[in-house]
Design a protein around this motif. Structure first.
Motif, PDB file in Angstrom:
ATOM      1  N   GLU A  64      -1.711  -4.421  -0.051  1.00 40.69           N
ATOM      2  CA  GLU A  64      -2.663  -4.360   0.876  1.00 40.69           C
ATOM      3  C   GLU A  64      -3.153  -3.008   1.166  1.00 40.69           C
ATOM      4  N   ARG A  67      -5.657  -2.320  -1.394  1.00 40.47           N
ATOM      5  CA  ARG A  67      -6.933  -2.695  -1.015  1.00 40.47           C
ATOM      6  C   ARG A  67      -7.837  -2.295   0.217  1.00 40.47           C
ATOM      7  N   THR A  68      -7.054  -1.614   0.855  1.00 37.69           N
ATOM      8  CA  THR A  68      -7.674  -0.898   2.076  1.00 37.69           C
ATOM      9  C   THR A  68      -7.623   0.637   2.427  1.00 37.69           C
ATOM     10  N   ASP A  69      -6.407   1.201   2.183  1.00 38.21           N
ATOM     11  CA  ASP A  69      -6.479   2.515   2.230  1.00 38.21           C
ATOM     12  C   ASP A  69      -6.322   3.528   1.024  1.00 38.21           C
ATOM     13  N   LEU A  93     -13.491  -5.937  -1.381  1.00 36.23           N
ATOM     14  CA  LEU A  93     -13.874  -6.281   0.174  1.00 36.23           C
ATOM     15  C   LEU A  93     -13.512  -7.748  -0.077  1.00 36.23           C
ATOM     16  N   ALA A  96      -9.799  -8.625   0.216  1.00 32.02           N
ATOM     17  CA  ALA A  96      -9.483  -8.226   1.711  1.00 32.02           C
ATOM     18  C   ALA A  96      -9.896  -9.365   2.880  1.00 32.02           C
ATOM     19  N   THR A  98     -13.501 -10.240   3.374  1.00 37.50           N
ATOM     20  CA  THR A  98     -14.589  -9.950   3.971  1.00 37.50           C
ATOM     21  C   THR A  98     -15.621 -11.214   3.301  1.00 37.50           C
ATOM     22  N   THR A 143     -14.048   0.233   0.349  1.00 42.69           N
ATOM     23  CA  THR A 143     -13.271  -0.109   1.499  1.00 42.69           C
ATOM     24  C   THR A 143     -12.989   0.861   2.507  1.00 42.69           C
ATOM     25  N   PRO A 145     -11.484   3.897   1.825  1.00 39.15           N
ATOM     26  CA  PRO A 145     -10.121   4.265   1.777  1.00 39.15           C
ATOM     27  C   PRO A 145      -9.949   5.691   2.412  1.00 39.15           C
TER      28      PRO A 145
END
Length: 219
Positions: A64, A67-69, A93, A96, A98, A143, A145
């Motif tokens: 996770e 994928r995001t941070d 995205l 995640a 989207t 994303t 990050p």
């Protein structure tokens, strides 16, 4: 140990910073970056991100975060050859959650920022090395990050393409407030960093001066 032959020492980056690692062997530098990015777990010691210990997180939580941070850029881009440029950038995205339309719209915006929007319908094999790396940068940043880990991002490029890639990376990350951890052996690329850490005898050492100060002293 933090993986490979790197011994435990504190390394910190807060807010926007371009941090460059220098010294040590290429496998040691790569091990450090992979541990900090949560790609591999350290043999001992710890890696903290905010209030979380990456070395204690589940694979699901690490996935996770990646994928995001976290964004990662490798020397050869590692784009998926079967996907178009647009879909390569939209992929994080989509993973995640989207919607496809929103993900492609966001991907298109980042391709525009890196000057490769006109290649959105091409496959990676139809791009030059510099174009591929700019697409890889767009994918790493799409994303939003908080940190980007770049492993020799210009190592496979000529000097002009490398300069263009680094200029685009620094501009984009300063604009978004994203921290960058950069591994490179190229002095010209290293000059883009705000500070550096050294790997010496398997241990991480904070440099006593900034990269720019060191360049002035060496000059």
């Amino acid at each position: 140990m933090v993986g490979g032959g790197v011994r435990r020492r504190p390394v910190a980056a807060r807010g926007h910073a371009a941090l460059r690692t220098r010294g040590g062997s290429p496998p040691d530098r790569q091990s450090l970056l992979h541990c900090l990015a949560g790609i591999v777990r350290p043999d001992e010691g710890s890696v903290s991100y905010g209030q979380e210990r990456l070395d204690r997180l589940s694979e699901a939580r690490l996935g996770e975060l990646r994928r995001t941070d976290f964004g990662v850029v490798f020397q050869f881009g590692q784009l998926i050859p079967e996907l178009t440029v647009l879909d390569n950038v939209a992929l994080p995205l989509l993973l995640a959650g989207t919607s496809r339309a929103a993900a492609q719209a966001r991907a298109g915006e980042w391709l525009e920022r890196f000057g490769v929007r006109g290649h959105a319908g091409l496959r990676p094999g139809e791009l030059s090395g510099g174009q591929s790396q700019r697409v890889a940068l767009a994918r790493a940043l799409v994303t939003g990050p908080k940190a980007v880990f770049a492993d020799e991002p210009t190592g496979a490029l000529d000097s002009l393409a490398g300069e263009q890639v680094m200029t685009a990376l620094v501009h984009a990350t300063r604009e978004t407030g994203t921290a960058v951890l950069l591994i490179t052996h190229d002095a010209q690329v290293a000059a883009y960093a705000d500070r550096e850490v050294w790997l010496r005898d398997g241990a991480v050492h904070a440099a006593p001066v900034t990269v720019r100060e060191a360049a002035r002293h060496e000059g």
